[in-house]
Motif scaffolding. Structure first.
Motif, PDB file in Angstrom:
ATOM      1  N   GLY A   7       0.837  -1.207   0.000  1.00  0.00           N
ATOM      2  CA  GLY A   7       0.000   0.000   0.000  1.00  0.00           C
ATOM      3  C   GLY A   7       0.864   1.245   0.000  1.00  0.00           C
ATOM      4  N   LEU A   8       1.242   1.702   1.202  1.00  0.00           N
ATOM      5  CA  LEU A   8       2.042   2.916   1.332  1.00  0.00           C
ATOM      6  C   LEU A   8       3.392   2.787   0.636  1.00  0.00           C
ATOM      7  CD1 LEU A   8       2.473   5.749   2.498  1.00  0.00           C
ATOM      8  CD2 LEU A   8       3.280   4.659   4.608  1.00  0.00           C
ATOM      9  N   GLY A   9       4.024   1.634   0.743  1.00  0.00           N
ATOM     10  CA  GLY A   9       5.322   1.446   0.097  1.00  0.00           C
ATOM     11  C   GLY A   9       5.255   1.669  -1.398  1.00  0.00           C
ATOM     12  N   VAL A  10       4.261   1.080  -2.048  1.00  0.00           N
ATOM     13  CA  VAL A  10       4.094   1.233  -3.494  1.00  0.00           C
ATOM     14  C   VAL A  10       3.737   2.677  -3.849  1.00  0.00           C
ATOM     15  CG1 VAL A  10       2.594   0.580  -5.438  1.00  0.00           C
ATOM     16  CG2 VAL A  10       3.585  -1.186  -3.957  1.00  0.00           C
ATOM     17  N   THR A  11       2.874   3.305  -3.053  1.00  0.00           N
ATOM     18  CA  THR A  11       2.514   4.703  -3.293  1.00  0.00           C
ATOM     19  C   THR A  11       3.745   5.595  -3.207  1.00  0.00           C
ATOM     20  OG1 THR A  11       0.282   4.360  -2.437  1.00  0.00           O
ATOM     21  CG2 THR A  11       1.092   6.628  -2.458  1.00  0.00           C
ATOM     22  N   LEU A  12       4.529   5.408  -2.175  1.00  0.00           N
ATOM     23  CA  LEU A  12       5.734   6.203  -1.968  1.00  0.00           C
ATOM     24  C   LEU A  12       6.748   5.973  -3.094  1.00  0.00           C
ATOM     25  CD1 LEU A  12       7.012   8.117   0.131  1.00  0.00           C
ATOM     26  CD2 LEU A  12       7.866   6.089   1.311  1.00  0.00           C
ATOM     27  N   ALA A  13       6.987   4.722  -3.433  1.00  0.00           N
ATOM     28  CA  ALA A  13       7.946   4.396  -4.492  1.00  0.00           C
ATOM     29  C   ALA A  13       7.486   4.927  -5.844  1.00  0.00           C
ATOM     30  CB  ALA A  13       8.161   2.883  -4.567  1.00  0.00           C
ATOM     31  N   SER A  14       6.189   4.842  -6.129  1.00  0.00           N
ATOM     32  CA  SER A  14       5.666   5.365  -7.397  1.00  0.00           C
ATOM     33  C   SER A  14       5.919   6.859  -7.508  1.00  0.00           C
ATOM     34  CB  SER A  14       4.167   5.094  -7.515  1.00  0.00           C
ATOM     35  OG  SER A  14       3.915   3.724  -7.572  1.00  0.00           O
ATOM     36  N   TYR A  15       5.740   7.566  -6.400  1.00  0.00           N
ATOM     37  CA  TYR A  15       5.953   9.010  -6.404  1.00  0.00           C
ATOM     38  C   TYR A  15       7.437   9.368  -6.539  1.00  0.00           C
ATOM     39  CZ  TYR A  15       5.965  13.882  -5.004  1.00  0.00           C
ATOM     40  OH  TYR A  15       6.164  15.240  -4.969  1.00  0.00           O
ATOM     41  N   LEU A  16       8.315   8.633  -5.876  1.00  0.00           N
ATOM     42  CA  LEU A  16       9.737   8.972  -5.852  1.00  0.00           C
ATOM     43  C   LEU A  16      10.526   8.431  -7.041  1.00  0.00           C
ATOM     44  CD1 LEU A  16      10.445   8.403  -2.057  1.00  0.00           C
ATOM     45  CD2 LEU A  16      10.202  10.598  -3.251  1.00  0.00           C
ATOM     46  N   ASP A  17       9.967   7.459  -7.752  1.00  0.00           N
ATOM     47  CA  ASP A  17      10.674   6.846  -8.875  1.00  0.00           C
ATOM     48  C   ASP A  17      11.049   7.914  -9.905  1.00  0.00           C
ATOM     49  OD1 ASP A  17      11.764   4.650 -10.237  1.00  0.00           O
ATOM     50  OD2 ASP A  17       9.969   4.461 -11.480  1.00  0.00           O
ATOM     51  N   ASP A  18      12.294   7.900 -10.327  1.00  0.00           N
ATOM     52  CA  ASP A  18      12.844   8.823 -11.332  1.00  0.00           C
ATOM     53  C   ASP A  18      12.984  10.268 -10.857  1.00  0.00           C
ATOM     54  OD1 ASP A  18      13.239   6.851 -13.258  1.00  0.00           O
ATOM     55  OD2 ASP A  18      11.204   7.056 -14.027  1.00  0.00           O
ATOM     56  N   LYS A  19      12.803  10.527  -9.559  1.00  0.00           N
ATOM     57  CA  LYS A  19      13.001  11.878  -9.034  1.00  0.00           C
ATOM     58  C   LYS A  19      14.450  12.030  -8.572  1.00  0.00           C
ATOM     59  CE  LYS A  19       8.533  13.610  -8.481  1.00  0.00           C
ATOM     60  NZ  LYS A  19       7.700  12.608  -9.037  1.00  0.00           N
ATOM     61  N   LYS A  20      14.934  13.261  -8.566  1.00  0.00           N
ATOM     62  CA  LYS A  20      16.295  13.592  -8.151  1.00  0.00           C
ATOM     63  C   LYS A  20      16.256  14.680  -7.084  1.00  0.00           C
ATOM     64  CE  LYS A  20      18.128  11.076 -11.450  1.00  0.00           C
ATOM     65  NZ  LYS A  20      18.284   9.710 -11.120  1.00  0.00           N
ATOM     66  N   ILE A  21      17.296  14.716  -6.246  1.00  0.00           N
ATOM     67  CA  ILE A  21      17.460  15.771  -5.246  1.00  0.00           C
ATOM     68  C   ILE A  21      18.620  16.651  -5.700  1.00  0.00           C
ATOM     69  CG2 ILE A  21      17.945  16.293  -2.827  1.00  0.00           C
ATOM     70  CD1 ILE A  21      16.973  13.411  -2.192  1.00  0.00           C
ATOM     71  N   THR A  22      18.394  17.961  -5.739  1.00  0.00           N
ATOM     72  CA  THR A  22      19.421  18.896  -6.153  1.00  0.00           C
ATOM     73  C   THR A  22      19.604  19.963  -5.083  1.00  0.00           C
ATOM     74  OG1 THR A  22      17.871  20.389  -7.256  1.00  0.00           O
ATOM     75  CG2 THR A  22      18.770  18.605  -8.583  1.00  0.00           C
ATOM     76  N   ASN A  23      20.578  20.802  -5.290  1.00  0.00           N
ATOM     77  CA  ASN A  23      20.785  21.970  -4.443  1.00  0.00           C
ATOM     78  C   ASN A  23      20.581  23.185  -5.341  1.00  0.00           C
ATOM     79  OD1 ASN A  23      21.518  23.949  -2.692  1.00  0.00           O
ATOM     80  ND2 ASN A  23      23.607  23.247  -2.391  1.00  0.00           N
ATOM     81  N   GLY A  24      19.340  23.668  -5.414  1.00  0.00           N
ATOM     82  CA  GLY A  24      18.993  24.752  -6.329  1.00  0.00           C
ATOM     83  C   GLY A  24      18.330  24.195  -7.571  1.00  0.00           C
ATOM     84  N   LEU A  25      17.373  24.909  -8.074  1.00  0.00           N
ATOM     85  CA  LEU A  25      16.611  24.427  -9.230  1.00  0.00           C
ATOM     86  C   LEU A  25      17.018  25.077 -10.536  1.00  0.00           C
ATOM     87  CD1 LEU A  25      13.066  24.176  -7.644  1.00  0.00           C
ATOM     88  CD2 LEU A  25      14.684  22.342  -8.095  1.00  0.00           C
ATOM     89  N   GLY A  26      17.639  26.243 -10.481  1.00  0.00           N
ATOM     90  CA  GLY A  26      18.010  26.915 -11.721  1.00  0.00           C
ATOM     91  C   GLY A  26      16.783  27.208 -12.554  1.00  0.00           C
ATOM     92  N   SER A  27      16.856  26.904 -13.823  1.00  0.00           N
ATOM     93  CA  SER A  27      15.748  27.210 -14.733  1.00  0.00           C
ATOM     94  C   SER A  27      14.973  25.968 -15.152  1.00  0.00           C
ATOM     95  CB  SER A  27      16.298  27.925 -15.975  1.00  0.00           C
ATOM     96  OG  SER A  27      17.199  27.060 -16.652  1.00  0.00           O
ATOM     97  N   ARG A  28      14.940  24.968 -14.310  1.00  0.00           N
ATOM     98  CA  ARG A  28      14.218  23.742 -14.653  1.00  0.00           C
ATOM     99  C   ARG A  28      12.719  24.009 -14.705  1.00  0.00           C
ATOM    100  NH1 ARG A  28      18.181  21.344 -10.938  1.00  0.00           N
ATOM    101  NH2 ARG A  28      19.649  20.238 -12.247  1.00  0.00           N
ATOM    102  N   ASP A  29      12.081  23.436 -15.704  1.00  0.00           N
ATOM    103  CA  ASP A  29      10.637  23.617 -15.878  1.00  0.00           C
ATOM    104  C   ASP A  29       9.853  22.351 -15.573  1.00  0.00           C
ATOM    105  OD1 ASP A  29      10.870  26.275 -16.673  1.00  0.00           O
ATOM    106  OD2 ASP A  29      11.193  25.710 -18.769  1.00  0.00           O
ATOM    107  N   ASP A  30      10.515  21.314 -15.085  1.00  0.00           N
ATOM    108  CA  ASP A  30       9.791  20.074 -14.812  1.00  0.00           C
ATOM    109  C   ASP A  30       9.704  19.844 -13.311  1.00  0.00           C
ATOM    110  OD1 ASP A  30      12.193  18.725 -13.922  1.00  0.00           O
ATOM    111  OD2 ASP A  30      12.744  18.513 -16.017  1.00  0.00           O
TER     112      ASP A  30
END
Length: 139
Positions: A39-62
């Motif tokens: 349940g929660l594990g799959v929901t959490l993983a679906s949301y986080l899959d392919d996401k990245k953590i950065t320091n500053g966003l710059g001009s990203r539009d996604d």
């Protein structure tokens, strides 16, 4: 009956394995219902899959990036929260009891996101979001 869980956001620590509980967390999120990995594990993983953590966003539009761990934590709460109840910021001085599962989402700037799941003191899963989906997602 509720399947209670917490999601703790943790900075990746030198010398700490993902199969260990971290020394410190950024924020802890209490989730009252459906806290099991399918349940929660799959929901959490679906949301986080392919996401990245950065320091500053710059001009990203996604929306595939989080501007640090605090941004990721706030985004997770926003994603899970669909009305009153069920999802809360945990009070470290008065934590909820009777937890069935404890999730740790590990991350840091420019590093992959990892998830650990504990059932009591036993670590039952360690891996990236996609690996969690492969193990627990049932169609």
């Amino acid at each position: 009956m509720a399947t209670r869980a917490t999601i703790s956001i943790a900075r990746r620590e030198e010398g700490v394995s993902f199969s260990e509980k971290p020394n410190k967390t950024i924020v802890d999120i209490y989730h009252h219902y459906d806290g099991y990995p399918e349940g929660l594990g799959v929901t959490l993983a679906s949301y986080l899959d392919d996401k990245k953590i950065t320091n500053g966003l710059g001009s990203r539009d996604d929306y595939d990036y989080f501007n640090g761990l605090g941004c990721m934590a706030a985004s997770i709460v926003e994603y899970l929260k669909d009305g009153p109840g069920n999802v809360y910021i945990e009070d470290k001085d008065q934590p909820h009891g009777w937890l069935d599962y404890k999730y740790y989402v590990w991350g840091d700037d420019n590093k992959d996101i990892w998830i650990s799941i504990f059932d009591g003191d036993e670590c039952i899963f360690v891996g990236k979001p996609r690996a969690l989906l492969k193990k627990y997602y049932t169609n």
